[in-house]
Write a protein that holds these residues in place. Structure first.
Motif, PDB file in Angstrom:
ATOM      1  N   LYS A 198      25.751  27.809  82.666  1.00 22.79           N
ATOM      2  CA  LYS A 198      26.493  27.033  83.657  1.00 22.79           C
ATOM      3  C   LYS A 198      26.573  27.744  85.001  1.00 22.79           C
ATOM      4  CE  LYS A 198      29.391  24.409  80.451  1.00 22.79           C
ATOM      5  NZ  LYS A 198      28.672  23.156  80.737  1.00 22.79           N
ATOM      6  N   ALA A 199      26.340  29.046  85.002  1.00 22.69           N
ATOM      7  CA  ALA A 199      26.325  29.851  86.227  1.00 22.69           C
ATOM      8  C   ALA A 199      27.638  29.773  86.999  1.00 22.69           C
ATOM      9  CB  ALA A 199      25.168  29.420  87.132  1.00 22.69           C
ATOM     10  N   VAL A 200      28.737  29.568  86.281  1.00 18.45           N
ATOM     11  CA  VAL A 200      30.033  29.486  86.963  1.00 18.45           C
ATOM     12  C   VAL A 200      31.050  30.460  86.390  1.00 18.45           C
ATOM     13  CG1 VAL A 200      29.745  27.081  87.645  1.00 18.45           C
ATOM     14  CG2 VAL A 200      30.784  27.613  85.431  1.00 18.45           C
ATOM     15  N   ASP A 201      30.764  31.081  85.272  1.00 15.37           N
ATOM     16  CA  ASP A 201      31.745  31.953  84.637  1.00 15.37           C
ATOM     17  C   ASP A 201      31.296  33.410  84.681  1.00 15.37           C
ATOM     18  OD1 ASP A 201      33.557  29.897  83.960  1.00 15.37           O
ATOM     19  OD2 ASP A 201      32.351  29.339  82.232  1.00 15.37           O
ATOM     20  N   ILE A 202      30.670  33.884  83.617  1.00 12.68           N
ATOM     21  CA  ILE A 202      30.265  35.284  83.520  1.00 12.68           C
ATOM     22  C   ILE A 202      29.303  35.672  84.641  1.00 12.68           C
ATOM     23  CG2 ILE A 202      29.090  36.987  82.074  1.00 12.68           C
ATOM     24  CD1 ILE A 202      31.773  36.225  80.984  1.00 12.68           C
ATOM     25  N   GLY A 203      28.381  34.786  84.962  1.00 13.63           N
ATOM     26  CA  GLY A 203      27.359  35.099  85.972  1.00 13.63           C
ATOM     27  C   GLY A 203      27.908  35.334  87.354  1.00 13.63           C
ATOM     28  N   ASN A 204      29.110  34.844  87.631  1.00 19.16           N
ATOM     29  CA  ASN A 204      29.717  34.997  88.950  1.00 19.16           C
ATOM     30  C   ASN A 204      30.729  36.134  88.991  1.00 19.16           C
ATOM     31  OD1 ASN A 204      28.308  33.052  90.323  1.00 19.16           O
ATOM     32  ND2 ASN A 204      29.776  31.421  89.888  1.00 19.16           N
ATOM     33  N   PRO A 211      25.331  48.318  83.723  1.00 20.44           N
ATOM     34  CA  PRO A 211      24.078  49.069  83.594  1.00 20.44           C
ATOM     35  C   PRO A 211      23.388  48.842  82.248  1.00 20.44           C
ATOM     36  CG  PRO A 211      25.955  50.530  83.257  1.00 20.44           C
ATOM     37  CD  PRO A 211      26.518  49.206  83.674  1.00 20.44           C
ATOM     38  N   HIS A 212      24.026  48.140  81.333  1.00 25.91           N
ATOM     39  CA  HIS A 212      23.481  47.914  79.991  1.00 25.91           C
ATOM     40  C   HIS A 212      22.542  46.710  79.937  1.00 25.91           C
ATOM     41  CE1 HIS A 212      27.139  50.242  79.463  1.00 25.91           C
ATOM     42  NE2 HIS A 212      26.832  50.504  78.209  1.00 25.91           N
ATOM     43  N   LEU A 213      22.488  45.939  81.004  1.00 30.14           N
ATOM     44  CA  LEU A 213      21.772  44.660  80.953  1.00 30.14           C
ATOM     45  C   LEU A 213      20.264  44.847  80.827  1.00 30.14           C
ATOM     46  CD1 LEU A 213      23.704  42.553  83.624  1.00 30.14           C
ATOM     47  CD2 LEU A 213      23.974  42.547  81.132  1.00 30.14           C
ATOM     48  N   ALA A 214      19.692  44.154  79.843  1.00 30.45           N
ATOM     49  CA  ALA A 214      18.243  44.180  79.640  1.00 30.45           C
ATOM     50  C   ALA A 214      17.533  43.322  80.671  1.00 30.45           C
ATOM     51  CB  ALA A 214      17.901  43.676  78.237  1.00 30.45           C
ATOM     52  N   HIS A 215      18.274  42.440  81.311  1.00 24.46           N
ATOM     53  CA  HIS A 215      17.758  41.546  82.351  1.00 24.46           C
ATOM     54  C   HIS A 215      18.961  41.104  83.164  1.00 24.46           C
ATOM     55  CE1 HIS A 215      16.175  37.836  84.174  1.00 24.46           C
ATOM     56  NE2 HIS A 215      14.953  38.288  83.918  1.00 24.46           N
ATOM     57  N   PRO A 216      18.820  40.859  84.464  1.00 27.71           N
ATOM     58  CA  PRO A 216      19.952  40.307  85.213  1.00 27.71           C
ATOM     59  C   PRO A 216      20.509  39.066  84.503  1.00 27.71           C
ATOM     60  CG  PRO A 216      18.185  40.901  86.713  1.00 27.71           C
ATOM     61  CD  PRO A 216      17.639  41.086  85.333  1.00 27.71           C
ATOM     62  N   VAL A 217      21.807  38.825  84.650  1.00 33.13           N
ATOM     63  CA  VAL A 217      22.435  37.695  83.962  1.00 33.13           C
ATOM     64  C   VAL A 217      21.608  36.425  84.185  1.00 33.13           C
ATOM     65  CG1 VAL A 217      24.471  36.218  83.849  1.00 33.13           C
ATOM     66  CG2 VAL A 217      24.732  38.688  84.115  1.00 33.13           C
TER      67      VAL A 217
END
Length: 463
Positions: A198-204, A211-217
């Motif tokens: 939805k690109a409105v919750d966690i992504g914002n 630093p743990h992300l395997a890929h940007p959100v």
């Protein structure tokens, strides 16, 4: 049949009555009278406790914990009815949750506290690092809060569901899980994949800077599906590694864990229905391979969370939902009471072994979270994610051989044969074909049967 929660003097009186009456009317009749006495005492005790509980405003009040079985089923019904009568007298139906196995009644606070994650950092600091632990919130007691910690190493926690309507606190619960997990585990031990269609919750939020992300959100549903397919491919690679180590007489060890959070699973399923097979496969077999899911949804319906996925989500955080049907689907229980929760971070946590109430942490996404992420980044600045993915394409498909394996592994035949082999029985190829016919009317070729046996042995780690 004296219950564990009865006070000591009630036990002593009951025993004395039993001894006195047994001498006069016989043991059997005395035991029946004692049972009635204890049932009545339990009802009076519970009614009084509930009425006192409504006068408290500072915490959840735990009223009863009795393991029920067939021999006390009638008692349980009478006790539960007594509790409900007391509740009605105080006009507080929406503040009471009744669990029936084991029987437990909880009176919830009118307005739950805002328990700050920042205020609990000192408690988190006492936990050992890199044990794959995290803390979604607290268990509230009469006078204080108890930090509730969990670990991905626990089979009851390995795959998770977060369900709750708007206002339930679902997003903040997810932020708490991701943040505490990142605080307690370094990126080279735990990689994270975060999908927010939805690109409105966690992504914002500042979670995007972990630093743990395997890929940007990932905020596009089609790319989220591709990311799940990459995760399934990684799981297949790990299964191959196990097979190769087993052939050399070696033991394969999990190099690092991967934690995948999906903020609204329904958006991925609507984009590509085949992703359900991949998710069900990961949920069923990922734990032993160090791959873990946390799937969130506002709509815990059967078309969003398929049975093959739901059956393997062993830890379920269920907040306020829109009705009894959604509550039943999310929890797997007919009367969980989640539709009566107050929202604002109040969740019932269901595992196969336990059910309890959790108050999720409050995190100010604008003031608190950026500072927490900076703290995480600083403490792990020398470490990089152990697993990364790149060049995602919306048209990328799961390799056919993996998709076929996932579908077969998710089948009823696979599960039935695996259960038999775990019990020490290996069906013959002819027996496998007969079992397939009984299940869905189709036959199973000898080559297919051999491959099925091989994959199950590989998963079990036997030759």
């Amino acid at each position: 049949m004296i219950k564990e929660f009865l006070v000591t003097h009630t036990k002593r009186i009951a025993r004395n009555i039993l001894i006195a009456q047994a001498r006069r009317i016989g043991l059997s009749k005395a035991q029946k009278r004692l049972d009635r006495l204890i049932t009545s005492a339990m009802q009076r005790s519970l009614t009084a406790t509930i009425e006192r509980a409504f006068e408290r405003t500072d915490a959840y009040v735990w009223l009863l914990r009795v393991k029920s079985d067939s021999s006390v089923s009638q008692e349980v019904t009478r006790i539960e009815n007594a509790c409900k009568d007391a509740v009605r007298r105080h006009n507080h139906e929406n503040r009471v949750v009744v669990f029936t196995d084991p029987l437990r009644v909880e009176v919830l606070k009118e307005r739950p506290d805002k328990v700050s994650l920042v205020d609990n950092l000192n408690k988190l600091a006492k936990l050992k690092p890199n044990q794959f632990a995290f803390a979604p919130g607290v268990r509230q007691r009469v006078s204080d809060h108890v930090l509730h910690t969990m670990t991905l190493n626990d089979a009851e926690v390995a795959q998770m569901l977060i369900a709750g309507a708007t206002g339930s606190g679902k997003t903040l619960l997810a932020v708490s899980i991701l943040t505490t997990m990142a605080l307690l585990n370094s990126p080279d031990k735990l990689a994270m994949l975060v999908i927010d269609p939805k690109a409105v919750d966690i992504g914002n939020t500042a979670i995007a800077s972990l630093p743990h992300l395997a890929h940007p959100v990932i905020t596009e549903p089609a790319l989220g599906v591709t990311a799940i397919y990459r995760l399934a491919t990684e799981m297949k690679n790990r299964k191959i590694a196990i097979q190769e180590h087993t052939a050399r007489g070696q033991r394969w060890a999990i190099p690092f864990k991967i934690f995948c959070y999906v903020d609204e699973i329904g958006d991925l399923v609507e984009n590509d229905s085949q992703v359900t097979d991949a998710l069900a496969w990961i949920a069923a077999q990922g734990r032993g391979l160090g791959i873990h899911l946390c799937l969130a949804t506002q709509r815990p319906t059967v078309d969003v969370i398929a049975g093959g996925i739901r059956a393997n989500l062993t830890a379920r955080f269920v907040g306020w939902v829109r009705g009894a049907d959604e509550s039943r689907i999310a929890t797997g229980l007919p009367q969980s009471g989640c539709e009566d929760l107050q929202g604002s971070g109040m969740f019932n946590l269901f595992t196969r072994a336990n059910k309890q109430s959790i108050q999720g942490f409050f995190v100010d996404l604008d003031k608190d979270l950026p500072g927490l992420i900076t703290r995480i980044t600083t403490s792990h600045k020398a470490s990089k994610p152990a697993w990364t993915i790149s060049n995602l394409s919306p048209t990328e498909d799961l390799p056919e051989e993996i998709m076929q394996e996932a579908k077969e592994d998710n089948s009823a035949l696979y599960k039935l044969v695996k259960e038999k082999m775990q019990a020490g029985e290996e069906p013959s190829l002819n027996k496998l074909s007969e079992m397939r016919v009984e299940l869905d009317g189709k036959t199973l070729g000898r080559a297919q049967a051999k491959e099925l046996i091989r994959r199950i042995k590989e998963e079990m780690g036997v030759n």
